[in-house]
Design a protein around this motif. Sequence first.
Motif, PDB file in Angstrom:
ATOM      1  N   ARG A 181       0.195  -2.348  -9.673  1.00  0.00           N
ATOM      2  CA  ARG A 181      -0.219  -1.356  -8.670  1.00  0.00           C
ATOM      3  C   ARG A 181       0.450  -0.011  -8.961  1.00  0.00           C
ATOM      4  O   ARG A 181      -0.190   1.042  -8.937  1.00  0.00           O
ATOM      5  CB  ARG A 181       0.246  -1.874  -7.310  1.00  0.00           C
ATOM      6  CG  ARG A 181      -0.514  -1.416  -6.124  1.00  0.00           C
ATOM      7  CD  ARG A 181       0.113  -2.063  -4.901  1.00  0.00           C
ATOM      8  NE  ARG A 181      -0.356  -3.404  -4.646  1.00  0.00           N
ATOM      9  CZ  ARG A 181      -1.442  -3.690  -3.942  1.00  0.00           C
ATOM     10  NH1 ARG A 181      -2.161  -2.726  -3.442  1.00  0.00           N
ATOM     11  NH2 ARG A 181      -1.816  -4.922  -3.731  1.00  0.00           N
TER      12      ARG A 181
ATOM     13  N   SER B  85      -1.252 -14.874  -0.143  1.00  0.00           N
ATOM     14  CA  SER B  85      -0.074 -15.715  -0.375  1.00  0.00           C
ATOM     15  C   SER B  85       1.151 -14.840  -0.608  1.00  0.00           C
ATOM     16  O   SER B  85       1.065 -13.774  -1.212  1.00  0.00           O
ATOM     17  CB  SER B  85      -0.301 -16.626  -1.581  1.00  0.00           C
ATOM     18  OG  SER B  85      -0.356 -15.854  -2.743  1.00  0.00           O
ATOM     19  N   MET B  86       2.278 -15.308  -0.088  1.00  0.00           N
ATOM     20  CA  MET B  86       3.562 -14.676  -0.402  1.00  0.00           C
ATOM     21  C   MET B  86       4.365 -15.741  -1.154  1.00  0.00           C
ATOM     22  O   MET B  86       3.849 -16.806  -1.466  1.00  0.00           O
ATOM     23  CB  MET B  86       4.259 -14.260   0.889  1.00  0.00           C
ATOM     24  CG  MET B  86       3.493 -13.176   1.646  1.00  0.00           C
ATOM     25  SD  MET B  86       4.050 -12.999   3.335  1.00  0.00           S
ATOM     26  CE  MET B  86       5.632 -12.206   3.113  1.00  0.00           C
TER      27      MET B  86
ATOM     28  N   ALA C 269      -5.058 -15.752  -7.230  1.00  0.00           N
ATOM     29  CA  ALA C 269      -4.161 -16.371  -8.214  1.00  0.00           C
ATOM     30  C   ALA C 269      -4.204 -17.876  -8.015  1.00  0.00           C
ATOM     31  O   ALA C 269      -3.899 -18.357  -6.927  1.00  0.00           O
ATOM     32  CB  ALA C 269      -2.749 -15.838  -8.029  1.00  0.00           C
TER      33      ALA C 269
ATOM     34  N   PHE D 292       0.814  -1.208   0.000  1.00  0.00           N
ATOM     35  CA  PHE D 292       0.000   0.000   0.000  1.00  0.00           C
ATOM     36  C   PHE D 292       0.849   1.260   0.000  1.00  0.00           C
ATOM     37  O   PHE D 292       0.339   2.363  -0.018  1.00  0.00           O
ATOM     38  CB  PHE D 292      -0.974  -0.034   1.179  1.00  0.00           C
ATOM     39  CG  PHE D 292      -1.825  -1.250   1.109  1.00  0.00           C
ATOM     40  CD1 PHE D 292      -2.858  -1.330   0.201  1.00  0.00           C
ATOM     41  CD2 PHE D 292      -1.507  -2.359   1.855  1.00  0.00           C
ATOM     42  CE1 PHE D 292      -3.603  -2.479   0.078  1.00  0.00           C
ATOM     43  CE2 PHE D 292      -2.244  -3.515   1.733  1.00  0.00           C
ATOM     44  CZ  PHE D 292      -3.294  -3.568   0.847  1.00  0.00           C
TER      45      PHE D 292
ATOM     46  N   VAL E 190      -6.278  -2.815  -2.751  1.00  0.00           N
ATOM     47  CA  VAL E 190      -6.243  -4.127  -3.415  1.00  0.00           C
ATOM     48  C   VAL E 190      -5.408  -5.073  -2.556  1.00  0.00           C
ATOM     49  O   VAL E 190      -4.301  -4.729  -2.146  1.00  0.00           O
ATOM     50  CB  VAL E 190      -5.571  -4.040  -4.806  1.00  0.00           C
ATOM     51  CG1 VAL E 190      -5.525  -5.422  -5.469  1.00  0.00           C
ATOM     52  CG2 VAL E 190      -6.290  -3.069  -5.695  1.00  0.00           C
ATOM     53  N   LEU E 191      -5.946  -6.254  -2.278  1.00  0.00           N
ATOM     54  CA  LEU E 191      -5.156  -7.301  -1.629  1.00  0.00           C
ATOM     55  C   LEU E 191      -4.953  -8.394  -2.671  1.00  0.00           C
ATOM     56  O   LEU E 191      -5.917  -8.996  -3.146  1.00  0.00           O
ATOM     57  CB  LEU E 191      -5.879  -7.854  -0.405  1.00  0.00           C
ATOM     58  CG  LEU E 191      -5.800  -6.988   0.864  1.00  0.00           C
ATOM     59  CD1 LEU E 191      -6.742  -7.523   1.926  1.00  0.00           C
ATOM     60  CD2 LEU E 191      -4.382  -6.938   1.410  1.00  0.00           C
ATOM     61  N   ALA E 192      -3.695  -8.629  -3.036  1.00  0.00           N
ATOM     62  CA  ALA E 192      -3.416  -9.601  -4.111  1.00  0.00           C
ATOM     63  C   ALA E 192      -3.131 -10.980  -3.528  1.00  0.00           C
ATOM     64  O   ALA E 192      -2.542 -11.097  -2.456  1.00  0.00           O
ATOM     65  CB  ALA E 192      -2.223  -9.123  -4.908  1.00  0.00           C
TER      66      ALA E 192
END
Lengths: 323, 249
Positions: free
Chosen positions: A117, B134-135, B154, A8, B115-117
């Motif tokens: 992003r 996930s990382m 994903a 972020f 956004v959280l990917a």
Amino acid sequence: MIRRHDPFAVRRARKVAPSTDAKASSPNLPPAECVVAVPGRSEQQLLVVAKAARALAGEERPVLALSSHSPEALSAHAVDLVVREEPEVLPAVWMTLCPYAIILPEDGGRYSDLGRRLAVDLELSIAVHVVAIGAGLVWSATNLPGKEVVAPLPRILLVDRRISAPAATPRVTREAVLPPLCNVPEGGPRLLRTIEPEPERTALPNARFVVAAGAGVRDLGLFHRFVNALGATPGASRNLVDSGQMPRDRQIGTSGERIAADVYVALGISGAVQHLEGIDDCQCVIAVNTDSSCPMAARADLTLRCDAETFMHRVLAHLDRRK
Amino acid sequence: MTRVLVAVSLPCHPTTGNRFRASSETLALAIALASGAEVEIVHVSTGNRQEDLLTFAGFGDSSLVWIRSPDPASALARRAVETNVDAVLTGTRSAMGLGTGLLPYVIARSLRWPVLAGILEATPCSDGWRCETSMCHGARAVWQTEGPFLGTVASPAVSPGIPRFAASRKVEIGVVEEEGLDLPKPDLTDAPRRSVALNAPGSPDHADRLRTILTATQALNSGRIIEGNPEELADVFLQEVKSHGLLRR
């Protein structure tokens, strides 16, 4: 400063004016027209990103890497400058240095997310799945097999592992420092904690170390003890999955999962072509098999010719002695 | 009741008809349903075929909204505002724009949501959402977000155990026509079963790929082959694994 692993930061960084005071005073600062490369962590990503960066930079622009790789490793890939920073500082780097372009690997995870992003939040042009660079143009792979899109050179490039570019001549890599970039105000989602990888739970395409069993392994209890002792993720050939001894989501190959592990160990797997297609992206393949003329041995970087179960017993004994 | 909008794309290419696995979108749907929220499935396109959307109807929900619009980002953002949802979940690479994967970020920007990917799990709680993402290499991160968010899923990162396939079933499709557009009427009748072309003409097929692998394998043969007693081989093996920095001890 920007917090580590904070996606972020992009949104927040654009609200803060960049600091330019230190820019004029320090001699180690990278030049503004450099190409910024973020080579990821694996050797394959380093190779791909460095190739693309040099193809884009040519001889007239320096390549600056945000990386934890050693200067020697970067030197072999023709990188001029290295900064020991996490890629999450990219928005601030962009606003401070205004580089010629930023190159990241298209890894389907952290770097793909960061590039997109950055492009959307800072309104920069972007090309994704880049497979070729030249003459002020980039070629991007699409969802359609064999079809590519050509576009003018953008500011952000997410490069595909299939990128074609000439090998560059090694050069001396110097360490550089970035000026204090910007202060980041708090806000947005909070990172509560990170959870260490659990190899047993890790999805096969995400695993770094995979040990798979084939028809040459009959004692699956021993196999699971072996996998746990090594801290690896278990996989299997179709043979074991079809017979119900391993779950379907552990199958490697055309009809299972494609993996891209750093090390893949094939225990008693002869190597059907469908299985070999699934391990095409692995960096190091170790085969353990009694038949050293099998297709898996031809693909492997290291073949150990012996019975898989005897081998597992010996390795477990070695590991016990080391405790 | 918490509400989640799941944006799905056609699991086949709109021009060639090539089918592809929209696995990340079906996983997004599975994660949304697992959260216990009220789920609305939304698809945006100008096409007029509905049978491919049935892929998304097998997870327990029996309705989906088909917005006929040439601008998916604006249409989805508008829908999220109109229906007052608490989260939007979607895949990472939709069919829009030849699969650039920018759609979730564009929607989030117009909504001013974070956004959280790489979402693996999303749980509504008293003070917003708690999400697991996930990382690299199987590591995970836990996030707390107070307001609404947009999550991307994903497929390679999702842990085994989440259903990826389900049988299609009868579904009620609500069509929302955008004003001022002159699009052909949608065909909502069940299409007859037809053979499916898995590859575009001239593209590499499975046999081509296998031939490439065989050729590459024959050209390789450059690895070391070591014979000896299992004690020595175990030692060589552990040295090799250790050289990649993978051994725990």
